[in-house]
Write a protein that holds these residues in place. Structure first.
Motif, PDB file in Angstrom:
ATOM      1  N   LEU A 123      41.269  37.140   8.207  1.00  0.00           N
ATOM      2  CA  LEU A 123      40.888  37.361   9.607  1.00  0.00           C
ATOM      3  C   LEU A 123      42.123  37.376  10.511  1.00  0.00           C
ATOM      4  CD1 LEU A 123      38.950  37.577  12.006  1.00  0.00           C
ATOM      5  CD2 LEU A 123      38.642  35.080  11.893  1.00  0.00           C
ATOM      6  N   ALA A 124      43.033  36.430  10.288  1.00  0.00           N
ATOM      7  CA  ALA A 124      44.245  36.356  11.118  1.00  0.00           C
ATOM      8  C   ALA A 124      45.050  37.651  11.013  1.00  0.00           C
ATOM      9  CB  ALA A 124      45.096  35.162  10.684  1.00  0.00           C
ATOM     10  N   LYS A 125      45.155  38.180   9.805  1.00  0.00           N
ATOM     11  CA  LYS A 125      45.911  39.425   9.618  1.00  0.00           C
ATOM     12  C   LYS A 125      45.239  40.591  10.356  1.00  0.00           C
ATOM     13  CE  LYS A 125      47.246  42.988   6.352  1.00  0.00           C
ATOM     14  NZ  LYS A 125      47.036  43.600   5.020  1.00  0.00           N
ATOM     15  N   ALA A 126      43.918  40.678  10.254  1.00  0.00           N
ATOM     16  CA  ALA A 126      43.188  41.771  10.912  1.00  0.00           C
ATOM     17  C   ALA A 126      43.396  41.733  12.430  1.00  0.00           C
ATOM     18  CB  ALA A 126      41.700  41.687  10.578  1.00  0.00           C
ATOM     19  N   VAL A 127      43.332  40.533  13.019  1.00  0.00           N
ATOM     20  CA  VAL A 127      43.528  40.401  14.467  1.00  0.00           C
ATOM     21  C   VAL A 127      44.982  40.685  14.839  1.00  0.00           C
ATOM     22  CG1 VAL A 127      43.449  38.782  16.419  1.00  0.00           C
ATOM     23  CG2 VAL A 127      41.587  38.810  14.757  1.00  0.00           C
ATOM     24  N   TRP A 128      45.919  40.227  14.003  1.00  0.00           N
ATOM     25  CA  TRP A 128      47.348  40.463  14.263  1.00  0.00           C
ATOM     26  C   TRP A 128      47.659  41.962  14.230  1.00  0.00           C
ATOM     27  CZ3 TRP A 128      50.926  37.382  16.257  1.00  0.00           C
ATOM     28  CH2 TRP A 128      52.285  37.727  16.131  1.00  0.00           C
ATOM     29  N   LEU A 129      47.098  42.675  13.261  1.00  0.00           N
ATOM     30  CA  LEU A 129      47.303  44.128  13.172  1.00  0.00           C
ATOM     31  C   LEU A 129      46.723  44.829  14.405  1.00  0.00           C
ATOM     32  CD1 LEU A 129      46.533  44.955   9.416  1.00  0.00           C
ATOM     33  CD2 LEU A 129      48.763  45.036  10.549  1.00  0.00           C
ATOM     34  N   LEU A 130      45.539  44.391  14.840  1.00  0.00           N
ATOM     35  CA  LEU A 130      44.919  44.978  16.029  1.00  0.00           C
ATOM     36  C   LEU A 130      45.810  44.752  17.251  1.00  0.00           C
ATOM     37  CD1 LEU A 130      42.124  46.333  16.890  1.00  0.00           C
ATOM     38  CD2 LEU A 130      41.571  44.069  17.822  1.00  0.00           C
ATOM     39  N   HIS A 131      46.389  43.570  17.322  1.00  0.00           N
ATOM     40  CA  HIS A 131      47.272  43.208  18.434  1.00  0.00           C
ATOM     41  C   HIS A 131      48.532  44.075  18.422  1.00  0.00           C
ATOM     42  CE1 HIS A 131      50.248  40.447  20.466  1.00  0.00           C
ATOM     43  NE2 HIS A 131      49.252  40.392  21.336  1.00  0.00           N
ATOM     44  N   LEU A 132      49.141  44.248  17.255  1.00  0.00           N
ATOM     45  CA  LEU A 132      50.328  45.114  17.134  1.00  0.00           C
ATOM     46  C   LEU A 132      49.996  46.539  17.560  1.00  0.00           C
ATOM     47  CD1 LEU A 132      51.853  43.979  13.698  1.00  0.00           C
ATOM     48  CD2 LEU A 132      52.878  43.634  15.965  1.00  0.00           C
ATOM     49  N   LEU A 133      48.827  47.000  17.115  1.00  0.00           N
ATOM     50  CA  LEU A 133      48.412  48.367  17.439  1.00  0.00           C
ATOM     51  C   LEU A 133      48.171  48.513  18.942  1.00  0.00           C
ATOM     52  CD1 LEU A 133      48.046  50.856  15.734  1.00  0.00           C
ATOM     53  CD2 LEU A 133      45.632  50.262  15.436  1.00  0.00           C
ATOM     54  N   ALA A 134      47.541  47.496  19.540  1.00  0.00           N
ATOM     55  CA  ALA A 134      47.269  47.529  20.988  1.00  0.00           C
ATOM     56  C   ALA A 134      48.572  47.649  21.773  1.00  0.00           C
ATOM     57  CB  ALA A 134      46.511  46.269  21.408  1.00  0.00           C
ATOM     58  N   PHE A 135      49.597  46.893  21.349  1.00  0.00           N
ATOM     59  CA  PHE A 135      50.862  46.903  22.082  1.00  0.00           C
ATOM     60  C   PHE A 135      51.768  48.081  21.700  1.00  0.00           C
ATOM     61  CE2 PHE A 135      49.475  42.854  23.542  1.00  0.00           C
ATOM     62  CZ  PHE A 135      50.139  42.659  24.751  1.00  0.00           C
ATOM     63  N   SER A 136      51.299  48.908  20.746  1.00  0.00           N
ATOM     64  CA  SER A 136      52.049  50.128  20.424  1.00  0.00           C
ATOM     65  C   SER A 136      51.515  51.317  21.221  1.00  0.00           C
ATOM     66  CB  SER A 136      51.949  50.430  18.927  1.00  0.00           C
ATOM     67  OG  SER A 136      50.678  50.939  18.577  1.00  0.00           O
ATOM     68  N   LEU A 137      50.377  51.119  21.908  1.00  0.00           N
ATOM     69  CA  LEU A 137      49.755  52.208  22.675  1.00  0.00           C
ATOM     70  C   LEU A 137      50.184  52.167  24.142  1.00  0.00           C
ATOM     71  CD1 LEU A 137      46.128  51.990  21.214  1.00  0.00           C
ATOM     72  CD2 LEU A 137      47.868  53.695  20.665  1.00  0.00           C
ATOM     73  N   ASP A 138      50.213  53.333  24.760  1.00  0.00           N
ATOM     74  CA  ASP A 138      50.575  53.448  26.170  1.00  0.00           C
ATOM     75  C   ASP A 138      49.504  54.269  26.892  1.00  0.00           C
ATOM     76  OD1 ASP A 138      51.917  53.392  28.577  1.00  0.00           O
ATOM     77  OD2 ASP A 138      53.282  55.043  28.050  1.00  0.00           O
ATOM     78  N   PRO A 139      48.716  53.662  27.766  1.00  0.00           N
ATOM     79  CA  PRO A 139      48.709  52.229  28.093  1.00  0.00           C
ATOM     80  C   PRO A 139      47.998  51.433  26.997  1.00  0.00           C
ATOM     81  CG  PRO A 139      46.948  53.323  29.265  1.00  0.00           C
ATOM     82  CD  PRO A 139      47.706  54.409  28.545  1.00  0.00           C
TER      83      PRO A 139
END
Length: 255
Positions: free
Chosen positions: A174-190
């Motif tokens: 679960l931690a990995k899935a949320v961490w990946l989502l977080h990385l992806l969110a901060f790679s998008l503009d906006p």
């Protein structure tokens, strides 16, 4: 954007899986599940309406949704900050383009890795620290002692180690899935903005999906305005192109 939706789908599956394991352990330890759910909800809010909702509406069949709500609330806390507030970093503001590239590179590199391999190589990397922080937040000492008979896993985490237990392995998924989502969110503009449905809010099918079917009312999108949110289960997201990933909610009758 499809990638973000797919990754959120993985978070949803991992969240359900970890919740199921935790609930199974609680039942094996002969917990009073209804009382545990009341305690979880009372701890999340001082509002009297919270306890009323939970007391009258969450039976044993729906305990998993209340438990999943608790887990998601804890693990998503701080999602809007580039490091989940683990430090005061402002890289995303000072060097936005570079930060977005770095986030996507990390996402791509980490996606195929087994999380236990990752934290074994670099136990105190950013992801490792995230796991430490969130494990201690979700699994409090009394819970761990009741489920496992001791505090060994907690001691290992506090000493900067990642336990090799099956339970911690499920948590890492679960931690990995949320961490990946977080990385992806901060790679998008906006970056996508995340939102959570509030208790007592009217059910809006364009922003929310119901986790339960309502007798006589059909499923999620057909529930209609006569229903309100009993409690949120997982957050939703509004993407830069205007599309919505719906928040999952436990709905109850307004009357």
């Amino acid at each position: 954007m499809e990638l973000f939706e797919a990754t959120m789908g993985l978070v949803k599956e991992a969240s359900k899986a970890f919740t199921s394991v935790l609930l199974s352990l609680m039942r094996s330890a002969h917990w009073d599940i209804a009382a545990a759910v009341r305690s979880i909800e009372a701890a999340s809010s001082t509002a009297t309406t919270t306890t009323t909702f939970t007391d009258s509406l969450v039976g044993a069949n729906h305990a998993k949704y209340a438990l999943e709500s608790y887990i998601n609330r804890k693990i998503f806390q701080g999602f809007d900050h580039e490091t989940f507030y683990m430090d005061g970093s402002l890289t995303s503001i000072l060097h936005p383009d570079q930060h977005r590239r770095d986030c996507f590179t990390q996402y791509r590199d980490m996606k195929a890795m087994d999380p236990i391999e990752l934290v074994s190589i670099l136990p105190t990397c950013s992801f490792g620290n995230f796991c430490f922080k969130k494990y201690l937040s979700i699994v409090h000492p009394k819970m761990e002692e009741s489920l496992f008979g001791d505090l060994e896993q907690r001691r290992q985490v506090l000493d900067g180690h990642h336990p090799r237990s099956q339970f911690y392995g499920e948590f890492l998924g679960l931690a990995k899935a949320v961490w990946l989502l977080h990385l992806l969110a901060f790679s998008l503009d906006p970056p996508p903005s995340h939102f959570e449905a509030s208790r007592g809010a009217d059910f809006h099918s364009q922003y929310m999906e119901s986790v339960v079917r309502i007798s006589g009312g059909g499923g999620g999108a057909k529930v209609g305005m006569s229903m309100v949110v009993g409690f949120p289960v997982s957050p939703g997201f509004k993407l830069g192109n205007g599309s919505i990933i719906k928040a999952r909610v436990y709905v109850v009758s307004k009357n």
